[in-house]
Scaffold this motif. Sequence first.
Motif, PDB file in Angstrom:
ATOM      1  N   PRO A   1      51.067  56.295 -59.704  1.00 50.13           N
ATOM      2  CA  PRO A   1      49.923  55.548 -60.242  1.00 50.13           C
ATOM      3  C   PRO A   1      48.948  56.508 -60.896  1.00 50.13           C
ATOM      4  CG  PRO A   1      50.272  55.076 -57.899  1.00 50.13           C
ATOM      5  CD  PRO A   1      51.150  56.210 -58.251  1.00 50.13           C
ATOM      6  N   ALA A   2      48.283  56.106 -61.978  1.00 48.87           N
ATOM      7  CA  ALA A   2      48.469  54.827 -62.618  1.00 48.87           C
ATOM      8  C   ALA A   2      48.079  55.019 -64.074  1.00 48.87           C
ATOM      9  CB  ALA A   2      47.605  53.744 -61.990  1.00 48.87           C
ATOM     10  N   LEU A   3      48.957  54.646 -65.008  1.00 46.92           N
ATOM     11  CA  LEU A   3      48.674  54.699 -66.434  1.00 46.92           C
ATOM     12  C   LEU A   3      48.530  53.268 -66.965  1.00 46.92           C
ATOM     13  CD1 LEU A   3      51.140  57.440 -67.786  1.00 46.92           C
ATOM     14  CD2 LEU A   3      48.758  57.700 -67.060  1.00 46.92           C
ATOM     15  N   CYS A   4      47.679  53.101 -67.946  1.00 45.56           N
ATOM     16  CA  CYS A   4      47.461  51.780 -68.529  1.00 45.56           C
ATOM     17  C   CYS A   4      48.639  51.406 -69.424  1.00 45.56           C
ATOM     18  CB  CYS A   4      46.173  51.768 -69.353  1.00 45.56           C
ATOM     19  SG  CYS A   4      44.682  52.178 -68.423  1.00 45.56           S
ATOM     20  N   LEU A   5      49.131  50.197 -69.240  1.00 44.79           N
ATOM     21  CA  LEU A   5      50.189  49.623 -70.070  1.00 44.79           C
ATOM     22  C   LEU A   5      49.643  48.395 -70.801  1.00 44.79           C
ATOM     23  CD1 LEU A   5      53.134  49.884 -67.501  1.00 44.79           C
ATOM     24  CD2 LEU A   5      52.543  51.510 -69.325  1.00 44.79           C
ATOM     25  N   GLY A   6      50.430  47.876 -71.746  1.00 43.78           N
ATOM     26  CA  GLY A   6      49.907  46.846 -72.650  1.00 43.78           C
ATOM     27  C   GLY A   6      50.050  45.415 -72.198  1.00 43.78           C
ATOM     28  N   GLY A   7      49.882  45.150 -70.910  1.00 42.17           N
ATOM     29  CA  GLY A   7      49.914  43.765 -70.425  1.00 42.17           C
ATOM     30  C   GLY A   7      48.548  43.349 -69.893  1.00 42.17           C
ATOM     31  N   PHE A   8      48.226  42.067 -70.017  1.00 39.55           N
ATOM     32  CA  PHE A   8      46.959  41.561 -69.500  1.00 39.55           C
ATOM     33  C   PHE A   8      47.107  40.085 -69.162  1.00 39.55           C
ATOM     34  CE2 PHE A   8      46.855  40.501 -73.937  1.00 39.55           C
ATOM     35  CZ  PHE A   8      46.121  39.325 -74.031  1.00 39.55           C
ATOM     36  N   GLN A   9      46.171  39.588 -68.391  1.00 45.13           N
ATOM     37  CA  GLN A   9      46.166  38.183 -67.968  1.00 45.13           C
ATOM     38  C   GLN A   9      44.853  37.545 -68.438  1.00 45.13           C
ATOM     39  OE1 GLN A   9      45.502  37.284 -63.814  1.00 45.13           O
ATOM     40  NE2 GLN A   9      47.136  35.766 -63.791  1.00 45.13           N
ATOM     41  N   PRO A  10      44.885  36.643 -69.415  1.00 43.44           N
ATOM     42  CA  PRO A  10      43.643  36.030 -69.908  1.00 43.44           C
ATOM     43  C   PRO A  10      42.971  35.185 -68.830  1.00 43.44           C
ATOM     44  CG  PRO A  10      45.444  35.689 -71.458  1.00 43.44           C
ATOM     45  CD  PRO A  10      46.050  36.196 -70.192  1.00 43.44           C
ATOM     46  N   ASP A  11      41.693  34.959 -69.030  1.00 35.70           N
ATOM     47  CA  ASP A  11      40.931  34.102 -68.120  1.00 35.70           C
ATOM     48  C   ASP A  11      41.557  32.724 -68.016  1.00 35.70           C
ATOM     49  OD1 ASP A  11      38.856  35.856 -67.430  1.00 35.70           O
ATOM     50  OD2 ASP A  11      37.890  35.499 -69.355  1.00 35.70           O
ATOM     51  N   GLY A  12      41.407  32.104 -66.863  1.00 33.61           N
ATOM     52  CA  GLY A  12      41.769  30.704 -66.683  1.00 33.61           C
ATOM     53  C   GLY A  12      43.203  30.454 -66.299  1.00 33.61           C
ATOM     54  N   ASN A  13      44.004  31.496 -66.069  1.00 36.22           N
ATOM     55  CA  ASN A  13      45.397  31.308 -65.676  1.00 36.22           C
ATOM     56  C   ASN A  13      45.538  31.315 -64.157  1.00 36.22           C
ATOM     57  OD1 ASN A  13      47.261  31.339 -68.171  1.00 36.22           O
ATOM     58  ND2 ASN A  13      45.798  32.985 -68.579  1.00 36.22           N
ATOM     59  N   VAL A  14      46.637  30.741 -63.695  1.00 37.19           N
ATOM     60  CA  VAL A  14      46.893  30.646 -62.259  1.00 37.19           C
ATOM     61  C   VAL A  14      47.140  32.039 -61.696  1.00 37.19           C
ATOM     62  CG1 VAL A  14      48.402  29.690 -60.484  1.00 37.19           C
ATOM     63  CG2 VAL A  14      47.834  28.325 -62.499  1.00 37.19           C
ATOM     64  N   GLU A  15      46.376  32.391 -60.676  1.00 36.34           N
ATOM     65  CA  GLU A  15      46.520  33.701 -60.049  1.00 36.34           C
ATOM     66  C   GLU A  15      47.618  33.663 -58.987  1.00 36.34           C
ATOM     67  OE1 GLU A  15      45.201  36.294 -61.050  1.00 36.34           O
ATOM     68  OE2 GLU A  15      43.368  35.753 -62.131  1.00 36.34           O
ATOM     69  N   PRO A  16      48.294  34.803 -58.771  1.00 37.04           N
ATOM     70  CA  PRO A  16      48.058  36.079 -59.459  1.00 37.04           C
ATOM     71  C   PRO A  16      49.010  36.336 -60.624  1.00 37.04           C
ATOM     72  CG  PRO A  16      49.391  36.465 -57.530  1.00 37.04           C
ATOM     73  CD  PRO A  16      49.141  34.976 -57.565  1.00 37.04           C
ATOM     74  N   SER A  17      50.041  35.471 -60.804  1.00 37.04           N
ATOM     75  CA  SER A  17      51.115  35.827 -61.728  1.00 37.04           C
ATOM     76  C   SER A  17      51.168  34.956 -62.974  1.00 37.04           C
ATOM     77  CB  SER A  17      52.465  35.725 -60.995  1.00 37.04           C
ATOM     78  OG  SER A  17      52.651  34.413 -60.483  1.00 37.04           O
ATOM     79  N   GLY A  18      50.259  34.020 -63.124  1.00 31.03           N
ATOM     80  CA  GLY A  18      50.342  33.109 -64.260  1.00 31.03           C
ATOM     81  C   GLY A  18      49.732  33.663 -65.529  1.00 31.03           C
ATOM     82  N   GLY A  19      50.374  33.395 -66.673  1.00 30.31           N
ATOM     83  CA  GLY A  19      49.789  33.632 -67.982  1.00 30.31           C
ATOM     84  C   GLY A  19      49.742  35.052 -68.471  1.00 30.31           C
ATOM     85  N   TRP A  20      50.499  35.969 -67.862  1.00 28.96           N
ATOM     86  CA  TRP A  20      50.456  37.361 -68.327  1.00 28.96           C
ATOM     87  C   TRP A  20      51.027  37.451 -69.742  1.00 28.96           C
ATOM     88  CZ3 TRP A  20      48.479  41.795 -66.089  1.00 28.96           C
ATOM     89  CH2 TRP A  20      47.940  41.623 -64.803  1.00 28.96           C
ATOM     90  N   GLN A  21      50.447  38.346 -70.553  1.00 25.51           N
ATOM     91  CA  GLN A  21      50.836  38.500 -71.955  1.00 25.51           C
ATOM     92  C   GLN A  21      50.906  39.975 -72.315  1.00 25.51           C
ATOM     93  OE1 GLN A  21      48.241  36.386 -74.643  1.00 25.51           O
ATOM     94  NE2 GLN A  21      48.088  34.586 -73.325  1.00 25.51           N
ATOM     95  N   TRP A  22      51.666  40.253 -73.391  1.00 31.10           N
ATOM     96  CA  TRP A  22      51.647  41.575 -73.999  1.00 31.10           C
ATOM     97  C   TRP A  22      50.617  41.609 -75.112  1.00 31.10           C
ATOM     98  CZ3 TRP A  22      53.802  44.949 -71.074  1.00 31.10           C
ATOM     99  CH2 TRP A  22      54.967  44.669 -70.365  1.00 31.10           C
ATOM    100  N   VAL A  23      49.977  42.748 -75.320  1.00 30.77           N
ATOM    101  CA  VAL A  23      48.953  42.858 -76.361  1.00 30.77           C
ATOM    102  C   VAL A  23      49.527  42.638 -77.754  1.00 30.77           C
ATOM    103  CG1 VAL A  23      47.436  44.366 -75.025  1.00 30.77           C
ATOM    104  CG2 VAL A  23      49.233  45.381 -76.472  1.00 30.77           C
ATOM    105  N   THR A  24      50.823  42.786 -77.912  1.00 33.16           N
ATOM    106  CA  THR A  24      51.466  42.596 -79.218  1.00 33.16           C
ATOM    107  C   THR A  24      51.868  41.160 -79.474  1.00 33.16           C
ATOM    108  OG1 THR A  24      53.604  43.113 -78.227  1.00 33.16           O
ATOM    109  CG2 THR A  24      52.376  44.945 -79.207  1.00 33.16           C
ATOM    110  N   GLY A  25      51.787  40.297 -78.473  1.00 33.62           N
ATOM    111  CA  GLY A  25      52.248  38.926 -78.619  1.00 33.62           C
ATOM    112  C   GLY A  25      53.728  38.740 -78.350  1.00 33.62           C
ATOM    113  N   GLU A  26      54.433  39.823 -77.975  1.00 36.86           N
ATOM    114  CA  GLU A  26      55.853  39.689 -77.633  1.00 36.86           C
ATOM    115  C   GLU A  26      56.027  38.772 -76.427  1.00 36.86           C
ATOM    116  OE1 GLU A  26      57.987  43.804 -78.116  1.00 36.86           O
ATOM    117  OE2 GLU A  26      55.841  44.196 -77.780  1.00 36.86           O
ATOM    118  N   VAL A  27      57.211  38.206 -76.331  1.00 39.02           N
ATOM    119  CA  VAL A  27      57.489  37.277 -75.233  1.00 39.02           C
ATOM    120  C   VAL A  27      57.439  38.022 -73.900  1.00 39.02           C
ATOM    121  CG1 VAL A  27      59.180  35.724 -74.197  1.00 39.02           C
ATOM    122  CG2 VAL A  27      58.877  35.774 -76.690  1.00 39.02           C
ATOM    123  N   TRP A  28      56.708  37.458 -72.947  1.00 43.01           N
ATOM    124  CA  TRP A  28      56.636  38.012 -71.593  1.00 43.01           C
ATOM    125  C   TRP A  28      57.761  37.401 -70.755  1.00 43.01           C
ATOM    126  CZ3 TRP A  28      53.149  41.497 -69.293  1.00 43.01           C
ATOM    127  CH2 TRP A  28      53.220  41.595 -67.913  1.00 43.01           C
TER     128      TRP A  28
END
Length: 432
Positions: free
Chosen positions: A92-119
């Motif tokens: 641990p720990a380096l930053c990678l290009g995934g994030f979870q926008p507000d309003g998604n089901v925690e903890p695993s819902g709605g994660w996205q890549w910063v490029t818009g690629e399919v998660w």
Amino acid sequence: MVKPSTIAMSLGTLLAAALLLVPATTVRSAGPVLNPANGPWYETVPGAISWMNAHTASQKKAYQGLPGHLATITSAAESQFVVSQFPELANPALCLGGFQPDGNVEPSGGWQWVTGEVWSFTNWNSGEPNNVGGNESCLVSATGGRWNDGISTDLFAGYLVEYESPSATPPGTPANLSLTQLQRTSVSLTWVDLSSNETGFEVERRAEGGNYALIATTPANTTTYVDSGLQANVTYTYRVRAVNGSGASGYTGFAASKSHVDITFAAPLTYTLSAPTTELVAADFDGDGIMDIAVGAAPNLSVLFGQGDGTLSAPVNIPVADHVGNLVAADINGDGRPDIVVCDEHLGLIYVIRNLGQREFQFTGSYAVGSIPYGIVAADFNGDGRLDIAVSNDGSNNMCVLLNTGSGFAPAVFYQGGSNPSRLAVGDFVTD
């Protein structure tokens, strides 16, 4: 804590974020290294940094003309390659290009890549993601090259950059779409650009009950759009996505607004009275649910009945006195019909005109008040369920109250009113 979808944080906010201890992991500056399997280059950048700042910094980097972004690990083969090239990812720990926008089901819902690629591929560490503390919404590397969810404003040991052709992947999904009403028929849209490789943004709109339709394509790096020429009194909903030659991102969340109603008035209508007037009152005098008008036009009190189509009847004249001033409509005798009480500014009297129903009225008496009675209001001042009358007397510098006895009004009781009192207001100012 702000989710990483809210990328447009001010510098002040970032500086005010809680600072945690940076993991004691040695991160070397390594790369760029080419992945022959899928074409992009990778590079590690050491140094204490938050995910928010790493995201911004990675987008400012380039290699051989290829723009950078936080690395997106979309397959097991890609994961094995970067871990083999950059062993520091295994700690641990380096930053990678995934994030979870507000309003998604925690903890695993709605994660996205910063490029818009399919998660689809995930490599979570055991027990992750777990959203500890309720605000872990960015992707960082963990033991064995796996992933943890982290807090986007905490400090990490560095970040992994990926360089690739902008056309190789769709752009990242824009975030935080908001709407501001500018005028009756125009709105301003704003959003946050989370992509470094878009060629533009598509703005879509739908009217209530309709389908979304493309209304504009804005240039790359645009984050605002003004939509004008909207129909009045219609609810419009908007969404935005980024596009490039490789495809389109996901859509932002929607923003909606109802355009204002355009209010216009018809041309004025003219009605002839027995004398010029400046005083009138509106009430439903005949009980048909349509507002009527009573006007003081000496020597008459004139009532014009609403016709229901925006017009008034010819005036019904009720003889009163040579001088008719301000007036008030109130149900004086409690029969459910509004009566009319009129001031005579010259004689210092008020006149009570009883509403008999069927568009008929009857003069029922006069009561002495002060000199030049001007303002007049009706209210239940003594709480007996009957409406009383208060009058301001401009000429005698006082006001008076006439209590309703049920069969008329008691003599006026006077109160000092200051110099030339003209208007009255009624309210429970002491809350008793």
